[in-house]
Design a protein around this motif. Structure first.
Motif, PDB file in Angstrom:
ATOM      1  N   SER A  35       0.840  -1.196   0.000  1.00 28.72           N
ATOM      2  CA  SER A  35       0.000   0.000   0.000  1.00 28.72           C
ATOM      3  C   SER A  35       0.876   1.246   0.000  1.00 28.72           C
ATOM      4  CB  SER A  35      -0.907   0.010   1.228  1.00 28.72           C
ATOM      5  OG  SER A  35      -0.134   0.154   2.406  1.00 28.72           O
ATOM      6  N   HIS A  36       0.260   2.407  -0.256  1.00 26.53           N
ATOM      7  CA  HIS A  36       1.019   3.667  -0.243  1.00 26.53           C
ATOM      8  C   HIS A  36       1.613   3.918   1.137  1.00 26.53           C
ATOM      9  CE1 HIS A  36       0.008   5.077  -4.281  1.00 26.53           C
ATOM     10  NE2 HIS A  36      -1.221   4.632  -4.077  1.00 26.53           N
ATOM     11  N   GLN A  37       0.931   3.495   2.168  1.00 26.69           N
ATOM     12  CA  GLN A  37       1.412   3.714   3.520  1.00 26.69           C
ATOM     13  C   GLN A  37       2.572   2.785   3.864  1.00 26.69           C
ATOM     14  OE1 GLN A  37      -1.694   3.665   6.418  1.00 26.69           O
ATOM     15  NE2 GLN A  37      -0.347   4.048   8.161  1.00 26.69           N
ATOM     16  N   LEU A  38       2.548   1.557   3.333  1.00 28.22           N
ATOM     17  CA  LEU A  38       3.602   0.591   3.633  1.00 28.22           C
ATOM     18  C   LEU A  38       4.824   0.730   2.725  1.00 28.22           C
ATOM     19  CD1 LEU A  38       1.598  -2.714   4.281  1.00 28.22           C
ATOM     20  CD2 LEU A  38       2.740  -1.261   5.964  1.00 28.22           C
ATOM     21  N   ALA A  39       4.640   1.307   1.553  1.00 29.70           N
ATOM     22  CA  ALA A  39       5.732   1.356   0.566  1.00 29.70           C
ATOM     23  C   ALA A  39       7.018   1.996   1.094  1.00 29.70           C
ATOM     24  CB  ALA A  39       5.259   2.074  -0.696  1.00 29.70           C
ATOM     25  N   PRO A  40       6.948   3.129   1.846  1.00 29.22           N
ATOM     26  CA  PRO A  40       8.203   3.728   2.335  1.00 29.22           C
ATOM     27  C   PRO A  40       8.919   2.886   3.385  1.00 29.22           C
ATOM     28  CG  PRO A  40       6.425   5.352   2.301  1.00 29.22           C
ATOM     29  CD  PRO A  40       5.793   4.010   2.098  1.00 29.22           C
ATOM     30  N   LEU A  41       8.268   1.838   3.899  1.00 28.87           N
ATOM     31  CA  LEU A  41       8.917   1.019   4.913  1.00 28.87           C
ATOM     32  C   LEU A  41      10.103   0.236   4.356  1.00 28.87           C
ATOM     33  CD1 LEU A  41       5.913  -0.335   7.012  1.00 28.87           C
ATOM     34  CD2 LEU A  41       7.393   1.638   7.438  1.00 28.87           C
ATOM     35  N   GLY A  42      10.205   0.128   3.027  1.00 24.21           N
ATOM     36  CA  GLY A  42      11.399  -0.484   2.443  1.00 24.21           C
ATOM     37  C   GLY A  42      12.642   0.298   2.824  1.00 24.21           C
ATOM     38  N   ILE A  43      12.585   1.624   2.656  1.00 28.03           N
ATOM     39  CA  ILE A  43      13.695   2.480   3.071  1.00 28.03           C
ATOM     40  C   ILE A  43      13.888   2.389   4.576  1.00 28.03           C
ATOM     41  CG2 ILE A  43      14.514   4.854   3.251  1.00 28.03           C
ATOM     42  CD1 ILE A  43      13.224   5.478   0.634  1.00 28.03           C
ATOM     43  N   ALA A  44      12.783   2.358   5.332  1.00 32.16           N
ATOM     44  CA  ALA A  44      12.871   2.328   6.794  1.00 32.16           C
ATOM     45  C   ALA A  44      13.619   1.088   7.271  1.00 32.16           C
ATOM     46  CB  ALA A  44      11.465   2.362   7.400  1.00 32.16           C
ATOM     47  N   VAL A  45      13.296  -0.070   6.703  1.00 31.10           N
ATOM     48  CA  VAL A  45      13.953  -1.316   7.114  1.00 31.10           C
ATOM     49  C   VAL A  45      15.439  -1.278   6.765  1.00 31.10           C
ATOM     50  CG1 VAL A  45      14.110  -3.780   6.597  1.00 31.10           C
ATOM     51  CG2 VAL A  45      11.892  -2.752   7.062  1.00 31.10           C
ATOM     52  N   ILE A  46      15.754  -0.858   5.549  1.00 28.58           N
ATOM     53  CA  ILE A  46      17.157  -0.766   5.139  1.00 28.58           C
ATOM     54  C   ILE A  46      17.926   0.170   6.058  1.00 28.58           C
ATOM     55  CG2 ILE A  46      18.729  -0.027   3.304  1.00 28.58           C
ATOM     56  CD1 ILE A  46      16.415  -0.781   1.329  1.00 28.58           C
ATOM     57  N   SER A  47      17.358   1.340   6.312  1.00 33.04           N
ATOM     58  CA  SER A  47      18.042   2.339   7.142  1.00 33.04           C
ATOM     59  C   SER A  47      18.198   1.858   8.578  1.00 33.04           C
ATOM     60  CB  SER A  47      17.262   3.658   7.106  1.00 33.04           C
ATOM     61  OG  SER A  47      17.178   4.158   5.787  1.00 33.04           O
ATOM     62  N   ALA A  48      17.162   1.220   9.124  1.00 38.60           N
ATOM     63  CA  ALA A  48      17.239   0.729  10.502  1.00 38.60           C
ATOM     64  C   ALA A  48      18.354  -0.303  10.656  1.00 38.60           C
ATOM     65  CB  ALA A  48      15.897   0.119  10.914  1.00 38.60           C
ATOM     66  N   MET A  49      18.451  -1.225   9.700  1.00 29.10           N
ATOM     67  CA  MET A  49      19.495  -2.241   9.783  1.00 29.10           C
ATOM     68  C   MET A  49      20.883  -1.637   9.590  1.00 29.10           C
ATOM     69  SD  MET A  49      17.842  -4.810  10.648  1.00 29.10           S
ATOM     70  CE  MET A  49      19.219  -5.960  10.656  1.00 29.10           C
ATOM     71  N   MET A  50      20.981  -0.598   8.756  1.00 26.32           N
ATOM     72  CA  MET A  50      22.272   0.056   8.573  1.00 26.32           C
ATOM     73  C   MET A  50      22.697   0.797   9.827  1.00 26.32           C
ATOM     74  SD  MET A  50      22.306   1.324   4.600  1.00 26.32           S
ATOM     75  CE  MET A  50      24.071   1.664   4.677  1.00 26.32           C
ATOM     76  N   VAL A  51      21.732   1.412  10.508  1.00 23.68           N
ATOM     77  CA  VAL A  51      22.044   2.081  11.770  1.00 23.68           C
ATOM     78  C   VAL A  51      22.596   1.070  12.772  1.00 23.68           C
ATOM     79  CG1 VAL A  51      21.058   3.249  13.764  1.00 23.68           C
ATOM     80  CG2 VAL A  51      20.416   3.979  11.467  1.00 23.68           C
ATOM     81  N   LEU A  52      21.889  -0.033  12.954  1.00 21.44           N
ATOM     82  CA  LEU A  52      22.325  -1.048  13.908  1.00 21.44           C
ATOM     83  C   LEU A  52      23.700  -1.600  13.548  1.00 21.44           C
ATOM     84  CD1 LEU A  52      19.010  -3.045  14.491  1.00 21.44           C
ATOM     85  CD2 LEU A  52      20.158  -1.505  16.093  1.00 21.44           C
TER      86      LEU A  52
END
Length: 423
Positions: free
Chosen positions: A263-280
């Motif tokens: 969905s449009h609301q879930l689509a940006p979570l791809g960046i969120a997951v990538i960024s979160a794992m990179m932070v960790l």
């Protein structure tokens, strides 16, 4: 005695103050970059673009970054890293409004071209600040500063998801983002190192920490004559590593929406997951380097990124995509800091060249994915990204790494987080 070896609390406090201010620059760059990248689907629809035209749009940012290379040194000399960083960060904030108001495709191309120039300037200036901080306090902090870049991308992705749920207006989204970017600039201004300190670090970075200043010119000449092959492998690793980072940030939202049917609301979570794992990953990267060595971290990480993205593309679906994207973020995160450290050991010219290749890969790689996607499909386009991660894995086996870091230069992950102790 080193500036920090006496354990004086005032010195630690000064280090944390500077570290947080410089971290704000890294965070602002990641935030600004991911903000407009997260709205690529909306910009694509608003301007009526094809996948190839989106690729050219992203290429404009890459061309701008290339143009910035011969400009950075004169600008650093004229303004110093502190002022150049702040001016570039302010300019990137204003460009969000320009991009939102772009009436047509040519204007959008121009805006992103200027964006690439400012990104190139800010990238060099903020890394000069980070390197100056390490030299001044003799504490490692660069990997954690890069973690805040990923943290900024994560924050931008979460904001994009929330704004998409509230409004379809790109202008409203970018206005909120601009306010946050201005706050980052104001905060960074209070604690950046002076230009004199930054310039001193820039000269010191051409040699080992404890080498005499008069040995650096000799060292630089030797390093360009002897390890040119090694430097080339570093350049390739940095370019393809940042191609992987940049392409995932720029195309993951579109992939989630058009291929994974999110969905449009879930689509940006791809960046969120990538960024979160990179932070960790970047928070713990120095610990991994100390235990396993830089070479193993880079090779294993890039192999994980390759396998994870292949899994996402072959499996299909939202959950599979997010799982694979998480593997990409975790695996590719430590590549850039490790290659920066290796390049710094080869001299300032090698470091500048590797940094230039990194910026080029970050901004020019995504358009290549657009061209492949337009000719075939976005799945094949991201398949190229998996191939780029595999190239990094190969390069990691060819680079001469410092596999056993000096014990004094490695800090624990908890201590190294900005604001919680050392870097």
């Amino acid at each position: 005695m080193s500036p920090v070896s006496d354990g004086v609390s005032g010195t630690s406090g000064a280090f944390r103050r500077h570290q947080w201010a410089i971290a704000a620059l890294f965070c602002s760059l990641g935030f600004q970059y991911a903000t407009w990248a997260s709205r690529i689907p909306a910009l694509k629809d608003d301007l009526g673009l094809t996948a190839a035209e989106v690729g050219f749009l992203l290429m404009a940012a890459g061309i701008g970054a290339v143009i910035s290379f011969p400009l950075v040194n004169p600008l650093m000399t004229r303004f110093g890293s502190r002022r150049l960083a702040l001016l570039s960060a302010l300019g990137l904030t204003l460009l969000l409004f320009a991009l939102a108001a772009a009436p047509n495709y040519p204007v959008a191309l121009l805006v992103l071209g200027v964006d690439g120039v400012l990104v190139g300037c800010l990238n060099v200036a903020m890394n000069a600040q980070g390197a100056a901080l390490e030299a001044r306090f003799e504490r490692t902090t660069m990997a954690r500063l890069h973690a805040t870049f990923s943290g900024g991308s994560l924050l931008a992705a979460l904001l994009a998801s929330r704004m998409n749920a509230m409004t379809s207006s790109v202008s409203a989204h970018f206005a909120v983002a601009a306010v946050l970017l201005l706050l980052f600039c104001v905060y960074a201004r209070t604690g950046l190192l002076t230009d004199d300190a930054s310039e001193q670090q820039t000269s010191e970075q051409t040699s080992q920490k404890k080498e005499e200043e008069n040995e650096k010119a000799k060292e630089k000449k030797k390093q360009w004559s002897m390890p040119s092959g090694v430097v080339l492998w570093m350049c390739v690793a940095m370019a393809f590593g940042t191609v992987t980072e940049g392409a995932m940030n720029d195309w993951s939202t579109l992939y989630m929406q058009e291929v994974a049917d999110a969905s449009h609301q879930l689509a940006p979570l791809g960046i969120a997951v990538i960024s979160a794992m990179m932070v960790l990953a970047r928070i713990f990267a120095d610990g991994w380097r100390g235990r396993f060595g830089d070479g193993r971290v880079v090779v294993a990480g890039s192999a994980l990124a390759t396998a994870g993205l292949a899994f996402a593309l072959l499996g299909g679906g939202v959950v599979t995509a997010l799982t694979g994207f998480a593997c990409v973020g975790l695996g590719i995160a430590a590549v850039t800091p490790c290659v920066y450290v290796a390049a710094a050991r080869q001299g300032s010219d090698a470091l500048a060249l590797v940094a230039a290749m990194g910026t080029t890969g970050l901004l020019a790689g995504p358009p290549l994915i657009g061209f492949v996607a337009n000719a075939t499909s976005l799945v094949w386009g991201l398949g190229v990204v998996a191939g780029a991660a595999a190239v990094v894995c190969l390069c990691g086996t060819r680079i001469r790494w410092r596999d056993v870091p000096e014990e004094s230069s490695v800090t624990s992950p908890v201590e190294a987080v900005p604001g919680s102790g050392t870097g």
